[in-house]
Write an enzyme that holds these catalytic residues in place. Structure first.
Site, PDB file in Angstrom:
ATOM      1  N   LYS A 163     -35.925 -35.097 -19.935  1.00  9.17           N
ATOM      2  CA  LYS A 163     -34.925 -36.273 -20.078  1.00  9.17           C
ATOM      3  C   LYS A 163     -33.813 -35.596 -21.013  1.00  9.17           C
ATOM      4  O   LYS A 163     -33.943 -35.599 -21.968  1.00  9.17           O
ATOM      5  CB  LYS A 163     -35.385 -37.378 -20.756  1.00  9.17           C
ATOM      6  CG  LYS A 163     -34.425 -38.436 -20.760  1.00  9.17           C
ATOM      7  CD  LYS A 163     -35.150 -39.850 -21.442  1.00  9.17           C
ATOM      8  CE  LYS A 163     -34.116 -40.922 -21.413  1.00  9.17           C
ATOM      9  NZ  LYS A 163     -33.049 -40.661 -22.541  1.00  9.17           N
ATOM     10  N   SER A 198     -37.042 -36.768 -24.300  1.00  9.65           N
ATOM     11  CA  SER A 198     -35.670 -37.009 -24.761  1.00  9.65           C
ATOM     12  C   SER A 198     -35.488 -36.585 -26.338  1.00  9.65           C
ATOM     13  O   SER A 198     -35.398 -35.183 -26.540  1.00  9.65           O
ATOM     14  CB  SER A 198     -35.877 -38.452 -25.141  1.00  9.65           C
ATOM     15  OG  SER A 198     -34.376 -39.017 -25.196  1.00  9.65           O
TER      16      SER A 198
END
Length: 576
Positions: free
Chosen positions: A325, A300
Site C-alpha cells: 500500500k 502502509s
C-alpha cells in the site's frame, strides 16, 4: 420551378408551426409536472437524479440512506483505499489511532452472547467504580444486553461516550444470580500502540508495534529507554500484522536509526507538491544493530519504515513480502459528521520506488482478493513463487537491487510454518473454540490463577495441568470430534496457544508474547543474525539475489530536514 417556389413558401409556415407546437407542448408538460427538474450533465447530475427519484419513484425511498450508499459507492470507484466513513462509525475508527478515548476502560469479549470483562485498565474509570476482571455485563443503562447477539462495535459505541458522562452497568459476579449495579463515570482511557517490549537476552531488545498512532513515537522512545536499562543495545522491531497509521509517527521512529541527511520518504500527488523527509541526525540509535520483521499484513506506514531501512542499507528485513500500500489518504470532514478519507498522494521510498500493488478503478473486490491469491499461488511458503516486476527495479544506497510495485520484499524470506497445522487445529481456531475455552477456563479458575505474581509462574503452573486433555473434551462437546492422531501432530501448537491466551488474560501482552513466540522461527532468525553480526546488509555485491542491476532514483537536494513538528497537512494524513 413553380413547385420549388411553393415549397420555399411553405418553409416559414412550418417553422412557425413547429415553434408554436413546441411551446404548447412545453406548457402542457410543465403544467402537469410543475416541479420537473432539468437533467443536466456535469457536477449537478447526481443531485438531479436523486431529486427525480425522491419526487417520482414509485415507492417511498429513504433518501438519506440512498445518498449515503451512493456517495460510498462513488468513492469506491476511485481506488481501494479511499473511503467514506459514516458519522456513527467515525469516532471508533479515529479512536484507534488517537492517544486516548473517552470510555470506561475495560477490554472485553462476548463468549456465549454475554459481555465478559477480560481486563480492567489500572486507575481507569471502571476500576475506580469497582469493576473486576471476569465480571459479566448484563445490562447497560437499564437495558438488557446479554443474549441479544449485539455486535462488538455496537457494544463499544454504548460503553464509550463523552468524558464525565455516566453509564449504569448491571454486573453479574461469579455465579451469583443477583446483579450488582455500578455507576461508572467515563474518562480518558489510554490507547497504546506498542503491545510489548522486552529483552530477549544477549543485549537484544524486542519491540512489537501494533500500529502507528498519535503517541507511538513517545511510546517507542520510552520502550528504547527501558530496554537500554536492561542492557539492550541491539533491536528487533516487529511490524508483522501492523497495517499502518500516521505517517508522521513512522518518520519520527525511523529518524532514531538514521544518520543526518539520510532520506526517509517522499510524497507526491497531483495537488500535492513533492515533499521530502530526511533524518535530522539526532537519532538515539543511529549505530545500533537493527532487524525489522514483516509479513503480508504489514502495510502502509509499516512499509515506509521497512522501505527506508532497506533502501538505506541500515538493517535487515526478515519475514515475508509486505502488503503493498503506497497511497496516502487525507481526512476531509463533511457537514453531516461523516469523513471522506481521500487518496491525495503516493509515497516513495528513498530509492524512488512506490510499493503500491496494482489495482483497477472500480474493482476493489478483486484487489481485496490479492492476499488470498498470494496464498493460493504458494507465496507464503516459497520465495521462488514470487515474481517481481523487472521493469520496476531500483537500487539501494549501497547498490543492492530492490523492486517497486507490490510491497517490500524481505532480505531474508521466512515461510509460514505449517508443520504442526492439521485440519483439527484449523477447525478449533477458525470456530473460535480454542479461544473460547481459554476464556471459560480463566473465568472458572480465576481465584487461583490471579494469585500468581509473574507470567512465568503462571506459565509453569499451566504446563503442569492437563490442559490439552480438558480442551479436547471441551471441543468434542462443542461438536469437533476428537482425532487423536491429528491432535498429537498439533499438540505443541495447541498447548502453546492455550498457555499464551490464558496468560494474556492475567498479564496482558507482557506475558502473551514471550509465551506465544517461543517457537517463532522469524524471531529466532532475527536473533541469530544479530548474534552472528550479520544484521547489516552485504553491499559488496551490487546486485540482489535476482541478479539484475537497478536504476537509482534521484533524491531531491532541497534543504529539508525532518522536524519534530511536521506540517499539519502531512501530520493528519493517515495511511492505515
Amino acid at each position: 420551378m413553380s413547385s420549388n417556389r411553393r415549397w420555399i413558401l411553405w418553409i416559414p409556415i412550418m417553422i412557425v408551426f413547429s415553434i408554436v407546437l413546441g411551446f404548447y407542448l412545453g406548457n402542457y408538460y410543465f403544467a402537469n409536472y410543475p416541479n420537473q427538474p432539468q437533467l443536466t450533465a456535469g457536477k449537478n447530475k447526481i443531485n438531479t437524479i436523486l431529486d427525480i427519484i425522491n419526487r417520482q419513484y414509485v415507492d417511498t425511498v429513504n433518501m438519506e440512506e440512498l445518498i449515503e450508499k451512493t456517495a460510498s459507492n462513488l468513492i469506491k470507484e476511485l481506488d481501494p483505499h479511499s473511503v467514506l466513513i459514516p458519522a456513527e462509525d467515525l469516532q471508533i475508527v479515529t479512536d484507534e489511532l488517537e492517544a486516548s478515548f473517552s470510555g470506561i476502560g475495560v477490554s472485553f469479549n462476548v463468549p456465549n452472547d454475554t459481555i465478559l470483562v477480560i481486563s480492567v485498565i489500572s486507575r481507569g474509570p471502571a476500576e475506580k467504580a469497582g469493576i473486576l476482571p471476569f465480571d459479566r455485563i448484563i445490562s447497560i443503562d437499564d437495558s438488557i444486553v446479554a443474549g441479544l447477539n449485539i455486535s462488538q462495535t455496537k457494544i463499544m459505541r454504548t460503553l464509550r461516550g463523552p468524558k464525565d458522562s455516566k453509564v449504569k452497568l448491571g454486573i453479574q459476579r461469579g455465579h451469583s444470580p443477583d446483579l450488582i449495579y455500578f455507576d461508572v463515570t467515563r474518562g480518558d482511557v489510554p490507547n497504546y500502540s506498542i503491545d510489548v517490549s522486552y529483552s530477549l537476552g544477549d543485549g537484544i531488545g524486542y519491540i512489537k508495534v501494533k500500529n502507528f498512532a498519535r503517541t507511538t513515537y513517545n511510546e517507542f522512545i520510552t520502550a528504547i529507554a527501558k530496554l537500554r536499562q536492561d542492557g539492550c543495545n541491539s533491536f528487533i522491531i516487529d511490524l508483522r500484522d501492523n497495517t499502518g497509521g500516521y505517517m508522521e509517527s513512522a518518520i519520527r521512529m525511523i529518524n532514531e536509526f538514521m544518520s543526518a541527511r539520510a532520506p526517509i520518504v517522499y510524497t507526491e500527488g497531483k495537488a500535492f507538491k513533492r515533499q521530502d523527509f530526511f533524518a535530522d541526525g539526532t537519532g538515539s540509535c543511529q549505530n545500533a544493530p537493527l532487524v525489522i520483521l514483516t509479513n503480508e499484513l504489514s502495510g502502509s506506514a509499516s512499509e515506509i519504515f521497512a522501505g527506508a531501512i532497506q533502501d538505506n542499507d541500515r538493517g535487515l528485513i526478515i519475514g515475508r513480502r509486505t502488503y503493498g500500500k503506497g497511497l496516502v489518504q487525507a481526512p476531509i470532514p463533511l457537514k453531516d459528521g461523516s469523513e471522506l478519507r481521500l487518496t491525495v498522494a503516493r509515497y516513495y521510498t528513498p530509492s524512488g520506488r512506490c510499493i503500491q500493488k496494482t489495482y483497477e478503478m472500480g474493482k476493489s473486490d478483486e484487489y481485496e482478493m490479492d492476499l488470498y491469491n498470494r496464498f493460493m499461488h504458494g507465496e507464503y511458503y516459497s520465495a521462488d513463487s514470487i515474481k517481481m516486476d523487472e521493469d520496476l527495479t531500483f537500487t539501494t544506497m549501497g547498490g543492492r537491487t530492490v523492486y517497486g510495485g507490490g510491497g517490500v520484499m524481505p532480505d531474508i524470506f521466512i515461510p509460514r510454518d505449517t508443520s504442526n497445522i492439521t485440519s483439527y487445529y484449523s477447525n478449533i481456531v477458525n470456530s473460535g473454540i480454542l479461544y473460547q475455552f481459554t476464556l471459560e477456563y480463566s473465568d472458572r479458575n480465576n481465584q487461583k490463577l490471579k494469585t500468581f505474581k509473574t507470567y512465568q509462574e503462571l506459565y509453569t503452573y499451566l504446563q503442569n495441568r492437563p490442559l490439552l486433555y480438558e480442551f479436547v473434551q471441551y471441543a468434542e462437546e462443542k461438536g469437533i470430534r476428537n482425532r487423536p492422531t491429528l491432535v498429537n501432530v498439533s499438540k505443541d501448537l495447541i498447548e502453546k496457544s492455550l498457555y499464551a491466551y490464558i496468560v494474556r488474560n492475567f498479564f496482558d501482552y507482557a506475558g502473551f508474547y514471550p509465551v506465544f513466540q517461543k517457537d517463532d522461527e522469524t524471531l529466532h532468525r532475527a536473533v541469530e543474525v544479530i548474534k552472528n553480526g550479520e544484521w547489516h546488509p552485504d553491499i559488496t555485491n551490487n546486485t540482489s539475489s535476482y541478479g539484475h542491476p537497478g536504476k537509482q532514483a534521484v533524491i531531491s537536494e532541497k534543504d529539508i530536514i525532518i522536524e519534530r513538528k511536521i506540517s499539519d497537512r502531512i501530520y493528519y494524513a493517515t495511511l492505515g
